[in-house]
Write a protein that holds these residues in place. Structure first.
Motif, PDB file in Angstrom:
ATOM      1  N   UNK A   8      34.766  41.051  26.535  1.00 50.91           N
ATOM      2  CA  UNK A   8      35.672  41.548  27.130  1.00 50.91           C
ATOM      3  C   UNK A   8      34.916  42.539  28.565  1.00 50.91           C
ATOM      4  N   UNK A   9      34.088  43.335  28.243  1.00 52.50           N
ATOM      5  CA  UNK A   9      33.563  43.882  29.319  1.00 52.50           C
ATOM      6  C   UNK A   9      32.886  43.153  30.242  1.00 52.50           C
ATOM      7  N   UNK A  10      32.083  41.977  29.619  1.00 49.82           N
ATOM      8  CA  UNK A  10      31.213  41.006  30.563  1.00 49.82           C
ATOM      9  C   UNK A  10      32.335  40.214  31.666  1.00 49.82           C
ATOM     10  N   UNK A  11      33.471  39.735  30.994  1.00 49.75           N
ATOM     11  CA  UNK A  11      34.462  39.254  31.525  1.00 49.75           C
ATOM     12  C   UNK A  11      34.975  40.148  32.762  1.00 49.75           C
ATOM     13  N   UNK A  12      35.201  41.504  32.485  1.00 45.15           N
ATOM     14  CA  UNK A  12      36.021  42.218  33.316  1.00 45.15           C
ATOM     15  C   UNK A  12      34.722  42.408  34.571  1.00 45.15           C
ATOM     16  N   UNK A  13      33.774  42.368  34.202  1.00 38.15           N
ATOM     17  CA  UNK A  13      32.568  42.736  35.431  1.00 38.15           C
ATOM     18  C   UNK A  13      32.512  41.565  36.183  1.00 38.15           C
ATOM     19  N   UNK A  14      32.825  40.335  35.852  1.00 36.74           N
ATOM     20  CA  UNK A  14      32.732  39.119  36.538  1.00 36.74           C
ATOM     21  C   UNK A  14      33.657  39.189  37.390  1.00 36.74           C
ATOM     22  N   UNK A  15      34.720  39.313  37.098  1.00 37.87           N
ATOM     23  CA  UNK A  15      36.125  39.305  37.814  1.00 37.87           C
ATOM     24  C   UNK A  15      36.124  40.323  39.110  1.00 37.87           C
ATOM     25  N   UNK A  16      35.670  41.632  38.443  1.00 39.98           N
ATOM     26  CA  UNK A  16      35.291  42.681  39.527  1.00 39.98           C
ATOM     27  C   UNK A  16      34.367  42.229  40.513  1.00 39.98           C
ATOM     28  N   UNK A  17      33.383  41.583  40.193  1.00 38.84           N
ATOM     29  CA  UNK A  17      32.271  41.239  41.167  1.00 38.84           C
ATOM     30  C   UNK A  17      32.803  39.881  42.144  1.00 38.84           C
ATOM     31  N   UNK A  18      33.639  39.134  41.525  1.00 38.25           N
ATOM     32  CA  UNK A  18      34.152  38.031  42.286  1.00 38.25           C
ATOM     33  C   UNK A  18      35.280  38.622  43.163  1.00 38.25           C
ATOM     34  N   UNK A  19      36.050  39.607  42.768  1.00 33.95           N
ATOM     35  CA  UNK A  19      37.102  39.903  43.951  1.00 33.95           C
ATOM     36  C   UNK A  19      36.323  41.070  44.953  1.00 33.95           C
ATOM     37  N   UNK A  20      35.078  41.504  44.499  1.00 32.12           N
ATOM     38  CA  UNK A  20      34.644  42.335  45.688  1.00 32.12           C
ATOM     39  C   UNK A  20      34.021  41.379  46.798  1.00 32.12           C
ATOM     40  N   UNK A  21      33.688  40.325  46.265  1.00 33.44           N
ATOM     41  CA  UNK A  21      33.036  39.005  47.182  1.00 33.44           C
ATOM     42  C   UNK A  21      33.995  38.878  48.348  1.00 33.44           C
ATOM     43  N   UNK A  22      35.523  39.122  47.891  1.00 34.15           N
ATOM     44  CA  UNK A  22      36.471  38.638  48.884  1.00 34.15           C
ATOM     45  C   UNK A  22      36.963  39.940  49.737  1.00 34.15           C
ATOM     46  N   UNK A  23      36.834  39.889  50.900  1.00 32.58           N
ATOM     47  CA  UNK A  23      36.920  41.047  51.644  1.00 32.58           C
ATOM     48  C   UNK A  23      38.498  40.984  51.858  1.00 32.58           C
ATOM     49  N   UNK A  24      39.485  41.634  51.222  1.00 35.82           N
ATOM     50  CA  UNK A  24      40.814  41.869  51.483  1.00 35.82           C
ATOM     51  C   UNK A  24      40.954  43.049  52.673  1.00 35.82           C
ATOM     52  N   UNK A  25      39.988  43.657  52.879  1.00 36.55           N
ATOM     53  CA  UNK A  25      40.505  44.552  54.163  1.00 36.55           C
ATOM     54  C   UNK A  25      40.536  43.800  55.398  1.00 36.55           C
ATOM     55  N   UNK A  26      40.136  42.523  55.418  1.00 40.26           N
ATOM     56  CA  UNK A  26      40.279  41.509  56.593  1.00 40.26           C
ATOM     57  C   UNK A  26      41.521  41.106  56.455  1.00 40.26           C
ATOM     58  N   UNK A  27      42.459  40.998  55.549  1.00 39.47           N
ATOM     59  CA  UNK A  27      43.753  40.572  55.541  1.00 39.47           C
ATOM     60  C   UNK A  27      44.571  41.607  56.049  1.00 39.47           C
ATOM     61  N   UNK A  28      44.297  42.788  56.050  1.00 38.31           N
ATOM     62  CA  UNK A  28      45.233  43.781  56.571  1.00 38.31           C
ATOM     63  C   UNK A  28      45.748  43.797  57.859  1.00 38.31           C
ATOM     64  N   UNK A  29      44.901  43.226  59.008  1.00 40.61           N
ATOM     65  CA  UNK A  29      45.591  42.860  60.195  1.00 40.61           C
ATOM     66  C   UNK A  29      46.676  42.302  60.280  1.00 40.61           C
ATOM     67  N   UNK A  30      46.997  41.212  59.317  1.00 41.96           N
ATOM     68  CA  UNK A  30      48.249  40.415  59.385  1.00 41.96           C
ATOM     69  C   UNK A  30      49.090  40.905  58.421  1.00 41.96           C
TER      70      UNK A  30
END
Length: 95
Positions: A8-30
């Protein structure tokens, strides 16, 4: 039980790392800082969408199978991310 916790910890770490790869701050403009806006007055409000709806939209934009008037813009925004990255970020947005 110990193996389950470690998995479970390993899965959470992978999900967290993947979501960190997507810069959602870039989405804020729109979409707004909290995804509370209709992007360019046309999109759905992302914070009101379910995780599954967001995943369907993001993957669909990437693969050209989803979208209306913003399809071209969004395809360019998500094209650089892996499907796993987009799935992970979908789990961090919406309800």
């Amino acid at each position: 039980m110990k193996k389950l916790v470690i998995a479970s910890i390993a899965t959470l770490a992978m999900v967290t790392a993947a979501s960190a790869a997507v810069n959602t701050k870039a989405c804020a403009g729109c979409h707004g800082a909290n995804f509370e806006k209709h992007a360019m007055g046309k999109s759905k409000i992302v914070k009101d969408m379910t995780h599954a709806e967001i995943e369907t939209a993001l993957l669909g934009y990437k693969h050209g199978t989803y979208g209306g008037p913003m399809k071209g813009i969004m395809k360019g925004q998500v094209a650089r991310y892996s499907d796993a990255d987009l799935k992970a970020v979908a789990q961090t947005l919406g309800k």
